[in-house]
Design an enzyme around this catalytic site. Structure first.
Site, PDB file in Angstrom:
ATOM      1  N   ASN A 150       0.925  -1.084   0.016  1.00 20.42           N
ATOM      2  CA  ASN A 150      -0.004   0.053  -0.113  1.00 20.42           C
ATOM      3  C   ASN A 150       0.955   1.202  -0.038  1.00 20.42           C
ATOM      4  OD1 ASN A 150       0.796  -0.505   2.648  1.00 20.42           O
ATOM      5  ND2 ASN A 150      -0.912   0.735   3.568  1.00 20.42           N
ATOM      6  N   GLY A 226       2.234  -5.857   7.322  1.00 16.62           N
ATOM      7  CA  GLY A 226       1.282  -6.568   6.442  1.00 16.62           C
ATOM      8  C   GLY A 226      -0.017  -7.245   7.235  1.00 16.62           C
ATOM      9  N   THR A 230      -1.208 -12.960   8.043  1.00 16.21           N
ATOM     10  CA  THR A 230       0.438 -13.201   7.708  1.00 16.21           C
ATOM     11  C   THR A 230       1.436 -13.088   8.939  1.00 16.21           C
ATOM     12  OG1 THR A 230      -0.002 -12.474   5.815  1.00 16.21           O
ATOM     13  CG2 THR A 230       2.185 -12.963   5.959  1.00 16.21           C
ATOM     14  N   GLU A 248       3.731  -5.123  12.527  1.00 13.67           N
ATOM     15  CA  GLU A 248       2.805  -3.915  12.177  1.00 13.67           C
ATOM     16  C   GLU A 248       1.588  -4.704  11.504  1.00 13.67           C
ATOM     17  OE1 GLU A 248       3.040  -0.987  13.683  1.00 13.67           O
ATOM     18  OE2 GLU A 248       5.175  -1.325  14.244  1.00 13.67           O
ATOM     19  N   CYS A 282      -3.282   1.741   6.587  1.00 13.70           N
ATOM     20  CA  CYS A 282      -3.479   0.931   7.730  1.00 13.70           C
ATOM     21  C   CYS A 282      -3.920   1.888   8.726  1.00 13.70           C
ATOM     22  CB  CYS A 282      -2.345   0.165   8.338  1.00 13.70           C
ATOM     23  SG  CYS A 282      -0.995   1.384   8.415  1.00 13.70           S
ATOM     24  N   GLU A 461       7.859   0.911  16.049  1.00 11.40           N
ATOM     25  CA  GLU A 461       8.933   1.367  15.303  1.00 11.40           C
ATOM     26  C   GLU A 461       8.635   2.574  15.390  1.00 11.40           C
ATOM     27  OE1 GLU A 461       7.069   0.153  11.304  1.00 11.40           O
ATOM     28  OE2 GLU A 461       8.490  -1.462  11.090  1.00 11.40           O
TER      29      GLU A 461
HETATM   30  P1  NDP Z   1       0.308  -9.404   3.413  1.00  9.73           P
HETATM   31  O1  NDP Z   1       0.274  -9.879   4.751  1.00  9.73           O
HETATM   32  O2  NDP Z   1      -0.466 -10.320   2.516  1.00  9.73           O
HETATM   33  O3  NDP Z   1       1.732  -9.064   2.848  1.00  9.73           O
HETATM   34  C1  NDP Z   1       2.628  -8.402   3.247  1.00  9.73           C
HETATM   35  C2  NDP Z   1       4.117  -8.931   2.783  1.00  9.73           C
HETATM   36  O4  NDP Z   1       4.352 -10.095   3.252  1.00  9.73           O
HETATM   37  C3  NDP Z   1       3.968  -8.853   1.315  1.00  9.73           C
HETATM   38  O5  NDP Z   1       5.432  -8.665   1.045  1.00  9.73           O
HETATM   39  C4  NDP Z   1       3.939 -10.403   1.360  1.00  9.73           C
HETATM   40  O6  NDP Z   1       4.490 -10.706   0.074  1.00  9.73           O
HETATM   41  C5  NDP Z   1       4.421 -11.097   2.353  1.00  9.73           C
HETATM   42  N1  NDP Z   1       4.050 -12.368   2.638  1.00  9.73           N
HETATM   43  C6  NDP Z   1       2.960 -12.750   2.291  1.00  9.73           C
HETATM   44  N2  NDP Z   1       2.964 -14.160   3.007  1.00  9.73           N
HETATM   45  C7  NDP Z   1       4.074 -14.231   3.677  1.00  9.73           C
HETATM   46  C8  NDP Z   1       4.749 -15.469   4.137  1.00  9.73           C
HETATM   47  N3  NDP Z   1       3.994 -16.608   4.628  1.00  9.73           N
HETATM   48  N4  NDP Z   1       5.894 -15.138   4.966  1.00  9.73           N
HETATM   49  C9  NDP Z   1       6.309 -14.070   4.957  1.00  9.73           C
HETATM   50  N5  NDP Z   1       5.954 -13.064   4.168  1.00  9.73           N
HETATM   51  C10 NDP Z   1       4.880 -13.093   3.484  1.00  9.73           C
HETATM   52  O7  NDP Z   1      -0.174  -7.792   3.493  1.00  9.73           O
HETATM   53  P2  NDP Z   1      -0.872  -7.105   2.359  1.00  9.73           P
HETATM   54  O8  NDP Z   1       0.449  -6.845   1.574  1.00  9.73           O
HETATM   55  O9  NDP Z   1      -2.137  -7.508   1.605  1.00  9.73           O
HETATM   56  O10 NDP Z   1      -0.984  -5.568   3.072  1.00  9.73           O
HETATM   57  C11 NDP Z   1      -1.948  -5.241   3.624  1.00  9.73           C
HETATM   58  C12 NDP Z   1      -1.926  -5.316   5.040  1.00  9.73           C
HETATM   59  O11 NDP Z   1      -1.085  -4.654   5.589  1.00  9.73           O
HETATM   60  C13 NDP Z   1      -3.521  -4.733   5.789  1.00  9.73           C
HETATM   61  O12 NDP Z   1      -4.017  -5.653   6.671  1.00  9.73           O
HETATM   62  C14 NDP Z   1      -2.953  -3.365   6.376  1.00  9.73           C
HETATM   63  O13 NDP Z   1      -3.741  -3.145   7.395  1.00  9.73           O
HETATM   64  C15 NDP Z   1      -1.531  -4.000   6.657  1.00  9.73           C
HETATM   65  N6  NDP Z   1      -0.617  -2.755   6.895  1.00  9.73           N
HETATM   66  C16 NDP Z   1      -0.349  -2.620   8.247  1.00  9.73           C
HETATM   67  C17 NDP Z   1       0.538  -1.345   8.669  1.00  9.73           C
HETATM   68  C18 NDP Z   1       0.883  -0.927  10.006  1.00  9.73           C
HETATM   69  O14 NDP Z   1       1.669  -0.009  10.040  1.00  9.73           O
HETATM   70  N7  NDP Z   1       0.503  -1.765  11.018  1.00  9.73           N
HETATM   71  C19 NDP Z   1       0.778  -0.491   7.672  1.00  9.73           C
HETATM   72  C20 NDP Z   1       0.367  -0.844   6.084  1.00  9.73           C
HETATM   73  C21 NDP Z   1      -0.320  -2.147   5.988  1.00  9.73           C
HETATM   74  P3  NDP Z   1       3.384 -10.947  -1.251  1.00  9.73           P
HETATM   75  O15 NDP Z   1       3.152  -9.724  -1.518  1.00  9.73           O
HETATM   76  O16 NDP Z   1       4.210 -11.334  -2.405  1.00  9.73           O
HETATM   77  O17 NDP Z   1       2.181 -11.830  -0.953  1.00  9.73           O
END
Ligand code: NDP
Length: 480
Positions: A150, A226, A230, A248, A282, A461
C-alpha cells in the site's frame, strides 16, 4: 518489457530459476513489467553476501554509515518524479499523492535514521563503591524486512533505514504486487556507493521468498508490515527459533466525532482519513462514530463531500482517488460491500466498480463508499476491508462510544474530534489503540513510537524504538 532484477551482493541479477512473474498496472489492468519469481536459492545467496558484508559494515563508525544513508536520501529526493510515477503505476495511487507523501517520506526515513544513529546512546549505572555497569548496543547481524503493497517505498525504507543505520545487513522483500520502487532504490544504492551485500532486495512471492526469510536460521530478526493473518503465521514460525520480531499489522480504526468539535476541520479531515490512498492505509478511519446531536447534519455534509471526490486516472494531477491495487483486492472490497448490504447497511453513496474513460477503462476502480445503519458488532464493522469504504454510526455518550470503538480485535489508530480538552485526554487513555490523534490525522513526527496493540501488532517502530529493535543489548559489569 522492463525486467525488474534482484539486488544481491551489490549486483542486479536475475533469479536463480530464471522465472519471472507479471507485474500489472492496476489503473489499466495491463502487464507492464516482470518481477523475479525468486526462491530459496536467491535468499540463500543474499544471506551469504549479507554475512560477508556484515563484519565491515557493523564495525564502521556511525558517521560513515550516516554518510551513505544521507547520500541515498539525497538520490531519492533527486529522483522524486521518476519514483512517484513508478509508485503510481504499481499501486494505482494518484501520482500527485506519491509525489507529496510516499517518496518524500522515503527520503525522510533515510535522513532521520542517518542522523538518529549519530545520537543513539545507551545506559550506564554506578553501584557506588562496587561497580559500574554499562550497556553495549550491538547490531543483530543479518535481518529480514518484509513490507506490503500500500505504501511500498515508504514502508520498506521505514525498516531498511534503521536496520542499516544500526549496523545490520538486510534481506528485504517488497510485495510482489509493487516491486518497482524497491528496484529503483537498489539502483540508487549502487549509485550511492553502499557496500555490496549490505542491503539485498529479493523479489517474489510471500509464500516462497517471504517464508524462506522468516525460516532462515541465519536471519536473526524479522521486521514485518502486512496483514494480521500473515503476521500470525510469521510469529508461529519465528517464535520457536527465538527470533526478534516486530509486527505492524491490520487495523479497523475508529474516528469519534463529538458535537463540540471544530466542525469544518473534522468534516474535511474525516473525508481525507477515510479515502486517502483509496482507503488503503492501515491508519485510515473505517468506522466514524458521530454524536447524535449532529449525526444527520454531519452525515449529509460528509456524503456531499465524498461525492465531490475525483476518481480517475492516477497520472491526472486532478485525480484524488486512483485504482485499487489488484483485481483480487478489488473483488474482496466489493464482496465486503455486498456483505454490508446483507447485514442491513444502507448505501449513502458509492458501492460500485467504476469505469474510467480512456486508457484506464479496464482499471480496478471503486466508487468511494459510505454506509450507515449497521450495528457496531456486525462483520462489516469488525473486519478489516482496507479500501474506500467507511461506515457511519451515531452514539449517545462517551461510555457508549468507547465500547463501540474498542469492540474490535484491532488496536492501531483512533481519532478523537472535540474542543473539550479534558474529554480528549480521558478518551485517549481509554481507547485501545497504539496511536491516538486528537483533532488531526496522519500528523507524524518520526521520533514517536509507532505501532498497534491487540491484533494490530507487536513492538514499536519509529524514533529510537526502531534502533533498539535492530540492536542487541549486552550489559558489561566492571568491578571497581
Ligand atoms: P500481506 O500480509 O498479504 O503481505 C505483506 C508482505 O508479506 C508482502 O510482501 C507479502 O508478499 C509477504 N508475505 C505474504 N505471505 C508471507 C509469508 N508466509 N511469509 C513471509 N512473508 C509473506 O499484506 P498485504 O500486502 O495485503 O498488505 C495489507 C495489510 O497490511 C493490511 O492488513 C494492512 O492493514 C497492513 N498494513 C499495516 C500497517 C501498519 O503499520 N500496521 C501499514 C500498512 C499496511 P506478497 O505480496 O508477495 O504476498
Amino acid at each position: 518489457m522492463k525486467k525488474i532484477l534482484n539486488y544481491i551482493g551489490g549486483e542486479l541479477i536475475e533469479p536463480a530459476s530464471g522465472k519471472f512473474l507479471s507485474n500489472y498496472n492496476p489503473a489499466t489492468a495491463e502487464i507492464y513489467s516482470l518481477v523475479p519469481d525468486s526462491d530459496e536459492a536467491d535468499v540463500a545467496k543474499a544471506v551469504e553476501s549479507a554475512q560477508r558484508a556484515y563484519a565491515e559494515w557493523s564495525n564502521l563508525p556511525a558517521e560513515i554509515r550516516y554518510e551513505k544513508l544521507i547520500k541515498i536520501a539525497e538520490l531519492i529526493s533527486e529522483n522524486l518524479d521518476l519514483l512517484a510515477e513508478a509508485e503510481s503505476n504499481d499501486t494505482g495511487k494518484p501520482k500527485s499523492l506519491a509525489k507529496q507523501l510516499d517518496i518524500p517520506r522515503a527520503a525522510s526515513n533515510f535522513r532521520f535514521y542517518a542522523t538518529a544513529i549519530m545520537h543513539f546512546g545507551s545506559e550506564s549505572y554506578e553501584t557506588i563503591g562496587q561497580a559500574i555497569n554499562y550497556t553495549l548496543r550491538q547490531p543483530i547481524g543479518v535481518v529480514g524486512c518484509i513490507s506490503p503493497w500500500n505504501l511500498p517505498l515508504y514502508l520498506l525504507t521505514w525498516k531498511i533505514a534503521p536496520a542499516l543505520a544500526a549496523g545490520n545487513c538486510v534481506i528485504a522483500k517488497p510485495s510482489e504486487l509493487t516491486p518497482m520502487t524497491a528496484f529503483l532504490l537498489s539502483e540508487l544504492c549502487i549509485k550511492a556507493g553502499l557496500p555490496p551485500g549490505v542491503l539485498n532486495i529479493v523479489h517474489g512471492l510471500g509464500s516462497k521468498v517471504g517464508a524462506t526469510i522468516v525460516r532462515h536460521p541465519r536471519i536473526r530478526a524479522i521486521s514485518f508490515t502486512g496483514g494480521t493473518q500473515t503476521g500470525k503465521w510469521i510469529a508461529n514460525q519465528a517464535a520457536p527459533m527465538f527470533k526478534k520480531l516486530s509486527l505492524e499489522l491490520g487495523g479497523k480504526n475508529p474516528s469519534i466525532v463529538f458535537a463540540d468539535c471544530n466542525y469544518q476541520i473534522a468534516l474535511q479531515t474525516n473525508v481525507r482519513s477515510s479515502f486517502l490512498n483509496q482507503g488503503e492505509i492501515c491508519l485510515c478511519s473505517s468506522r466514524i462514530f458521530i454524536e447524535k446531536d449532529i449525526y444527520e447534519k454531519f452525515r449529509d455534509d460528509f456524503v456531499q463531500k465524498v461525492k465531490e471526490l475525483k476518481v480517475g486516472d492516477p497520472l491526472d494531477p486532478a485525480t484524488e482517488i486512483g485504482a485499487i491495487v489488484s483485481k483480487t483486492h478489488m473483488e474482496k472490497i466489493l464482496s465486503y460491500i455486498d456483505l454490508a448490504k446483507e447485514e442491513g447497511g444502507r448505501i449513502l453513496t458509492g458501492a460500485n466498480r467504476m469505469r474510467v474513460e480512456g486508457r484506464c477503462e479496464n482499471g480496478y476502480f471503486i466508487e468511494p463508499t459510505v454506509i450507515e445503519g449497521l450495528g457496531f458488532d456486525c462483520r462489516t464493522n469488525q473486519e478489516e476491508i482496507f479500501g474506500p469504504v467507511v461506515t457511519l454510526q451515531p452514539f449517545d455518550d462517551e461510555n457508549q462510544v468507547i465500547q463501540y470503538a474498542n469492540s474490535v480485535s484491532y488496536g492501531l489508530a483512533a481519532m478523537i474530534w472535540t474542543e473539550n480538552l479534558s474529554r480528549a485526554h480521558r478518551l485517549a487513555r481509554q481507547l485501545e489503540s497504539g496511536v491516538i490523534w486528537i483533532n488531526s490525522w496522519l500528523l507524524r513526527d518520526l521520533r514517536t513510537p509507532f505501532g498497534g496493540i491487540k491484533n494490530s501488532g507487536l513492538g514499536r517502530e519509529g524514533g529510537f524504538e526502531a534502533l533498539r529493535f535492530f540492536t542487541e543489548e549486552k550489559n558489561v559489569c566492571v568491578k571497581i
